[in-house]
Design a protein around this motif. Structure first.
Motif, PDB file in Angstrom:
ATOM      1  N   ARG A   7      88.251 -39.143 -93.386  1.00 42.83           N
ATOM      2  CA  ARG A   7      89.388 -39.772 -92.686  1.00 42.83           C
ATOM      3  C   ARG A   7      90.627 -38.984 -93.423  1.00 42.83           C
ATOM      4  O   ARG A   7      90.621 -38.438 -94.584  1.00 42.83           O
ATOM      5  CB  ARG A   7      89.480 -41.284 -92.877  1.00 42.83           C
ATOM      6  N   LEU A  13      82.707 -47.243 -90.024  1.00 43.90           N
ATOM      7  CA  LEU A  13      83.889 -46.833 -90.393  1.00 43.90           C
ATOM      8  C   LEU A  13      84.090 -47.629 -91.746  1.00 43.90           C
ATOM      9  O   LEU A  13      84.508 -48.635 -91.927  1.00 43.90           O
ATOM     10  CB  LEU A  13      84.933 -47.379 -89.511  1.00 43.90           C
ATOM     11  N   ASP A  58      95.162 -38.843 -88.738  1.00 44.58           N
ATOM     12  CA  ASP A  58      94.189 -39.640 -87.731  1.00 44.58           C
ATOM     13  C   ASP A  58      95.032 -40.548 -86.780  1.00 44.58           C
ATOM     14  O   ASP A  58      95.548 -41.543 -87.553  1.00 44.58           O
ATOM     15  CB  ASP A  58      93.078 -40.080 -88.471  1.00 44.58           C
ATOM     16  N   LEU A  62      93.756 -46.150 -85.959  1.00 46.75           N
ATOM     17  CA  LEU A  62      93.468 -45.847 -87.434  1.00 46.75           C
ATOM     18  C   LEU A  62      94.564 -45.813 -88.173  1.00 46.75           C
ATOM     19  O   LEU A  62      94.504 -45.382 -89.375  1.00 46.75           O
ATOM     20  CB  LEU A  62      92.722 -44.288 -87.455  1.00 46.75           C
ATOM     21  N   ARG A  80      93.285 -36.351 -83.914  1.00 47.95           N
ATOM     22  CA  ARG A  80      93.990 -36.253 -85.310  1.00 47.95           C
ATOM     23  C   ARG A  80      95.056 -35.096 -85.155  1.00 47.95           C
ATOM     24  O   ARG A  80      94.773 -34.049 -84.648  1.00 47.95           O
ATOM     25  CB  ARG A  80      92.838 -35.524 -86.191  1.00 47.95           C
ATOM     26  N   ILE A  89      84.095 -41.421 -91.632  1.00 52.48           N
ATOM     27  CA  ILE A  89      84.016 -41.902 -89.974  1.00 52.48           C
ATOM     28  C   ILE A  89      82.391 -41.330 -89.975  1.00 52.48           C
ATOM     29  O   ILE A  89      82.298 -40.191 -89.729  1.00 52.48           O
ATOM     30  CB  ILE A  89      84.984 -41.177 -88.973  1.00 52.48           C
TER      31      ILE A  89
END
Length: 394
Positions: A311, A225, A315, A384, A244, A230
């Motif tokens: 990302r 990450l 997320d 996240l 997400r 990702i």
């Protein structure tokens, strides 16, 4: 993960936990492995300290100079600025607001063969160096930031290979990344080469160091990450999903012997897939790729499948788990539970009690056990939403 020569009996032993602290001060790792204990869980927080800066320029509101010849009038300039696209930044900023939690339990199996590894800051690089930066040329893209590592390893035939991967895989990947410096390598190709050589190297080390019998192996699903990417690498049928917004997105595809492309590969190499309590390579192994399992070469191979996901501000979390979870819960079930718990805890400002990611990991483990999962259950949840954003939402 079943090997699976016979069904395991119910047992209430506990799972060992080992905390490793590397000599480097930039990373701390939590590694879970084997034999005789019932459960382990842990959570973490990678937080950035706040900072502010100001320049010595005189504020524009105090000085309004006449426009230079050929420059747009102030009202036109304001209109252009209003319609200009916002300046892009790394989605994860400096990647220091990530929190995580994990749970790993023996469940109804006789032996604990799962292992997990969480290594915050296993590498420190600039976002543009790692690749796939969403804000190339921005200030954050050129600043040194941590790159985090998460891995789930589901052993079969024994715990030796899973434990070895948990202790070693992230170190091998970091070394191989530094080694892959061929000119002209596009960043995706560099990561693909890194993961391929790392999984092969780990597999070879199992043999050269005589760590396990030839009938012992392990899945390996890992996530790297960065601030903007990702990156997943998968061998076997452990799995990663991304929550997400309202979607649950699979980032890996289970490598099962009856998957069409895997079946063709196995049969073209002279192997057979036999249905014995599910599709199995030679009637033995319920997956078509793994670390170890030398007695099933060339049909079971340590070649990973790799994916890249940029990302997004939408997320919510990442979930990595062994098939002790996925055998009894669908991707959508898992995503719905994670989203509901995360949002409720953020809304109620409950993060200080138990990190939200840890609460989700614990809850998913309990649900899987309650649904009569017959395997070891290991779950890592990575929140996240950066802390600042979580506080703003509250």
């Amino acid at each position: 993960m079943e090997t699976d020569y016979h069904l395991q009996e119910q047992d209430n032993h506990r799972v060992d936990s080992v905390l490793e602290l590397p000599s480097s001060s930039s990373a701390a790792s939590s590694i879970l492995g084997s034999d005789d204990v019932r459960s382990s869980s842990s959570s973490g927080d990678i937080s950035a300290t706040s900072s502010s800066s100001s320049s010595g320029d005189i504020p524009a509101t105090l000085v309004a100079p006449l426009p230079l010849v050929g420059t747009p009038a102030p009202d036109l300039m304001a209109a252009e600025e209003a319609t200009a696209p916002p300046r892009q930044k790394c989605v994860g900023r400096k990647n220091k607001g990530v929190t995580w939690g994990f749970s790993s339990v023996i469940g109804r199996r006789r032996e604990m063969e799962d292992a997990v590894a969480v290594v915050p800051g296993f590498m420190t690089r600039t976002c543009d160096h790692v690749g796939g930066c969403a804000g190339p040329g921005s200030q954050t893209s050129g600043e040194i930031s941590p790159v985090h590592f998460f891995g789930v390893y589901d052993g079969h035939g024994g715990s030796q290979v899973a434990n070895f991967c948990a202790e070693r895989m992230h170190k091998v990947i970091a070394e191989e990344w530094d080694r892959e410096t061929v000119d002209g390598f596009e960043w995706r190709q560099r990561w693909e080469a890194t993961f391929s050589s790392s999984f092969e190297r780990a597999d070879n080390e199992v043999v050269t160091e005589a760590l396990a019998p030839e009938m012992v192996g392990s899945t390996a699903v890992v996530v790297v990450l960065s601030g903007c990417q990702i990156i997943t690498s998968n061998c076997g049928d452990s799995r990663v999903v991304l929550c997400r917004g309202t979607e649950t997105i699979p980032l890996t595809v289970d490598q099962k012997p009856d998957r069409e492309d895997e079946l063709m590969r196995i049969e073209s190499a002279g192997g057979k897939v036999i249905n014995w309590n599910g599709a199995r390579v030679l009637g033995v192994l319920a997956m078509s790729r793994a670390i170890g399992d030398r007695f099933l070469r060339p049909w079971v191979v340590p070649v990973p499948e790799i994916s890249f996901t940029t990302r997004s501000d939408e997320d919510e979390c990442l979930i990595l788990a062994s098939d002790g979870l996925w055998d009894v819960m669908s991707n959508e079930d898992v995503g719905e539970v994670a989203r509901r718990l995360l949002r409720r805890r953020r809304r109620c400002m409950m993060d200080d009690e138990i990190p939200a990611a840890q609460a989700v990991a614990d809850s998913l483990t309990e649900i899987a056990f309650g649904r009569n999962s017959s395997d070891n259950i290991s779950v890592i949840v990575v929140d996240l939403k950066l802390k600042r954003k979580r506080q703003q939402r509250q």
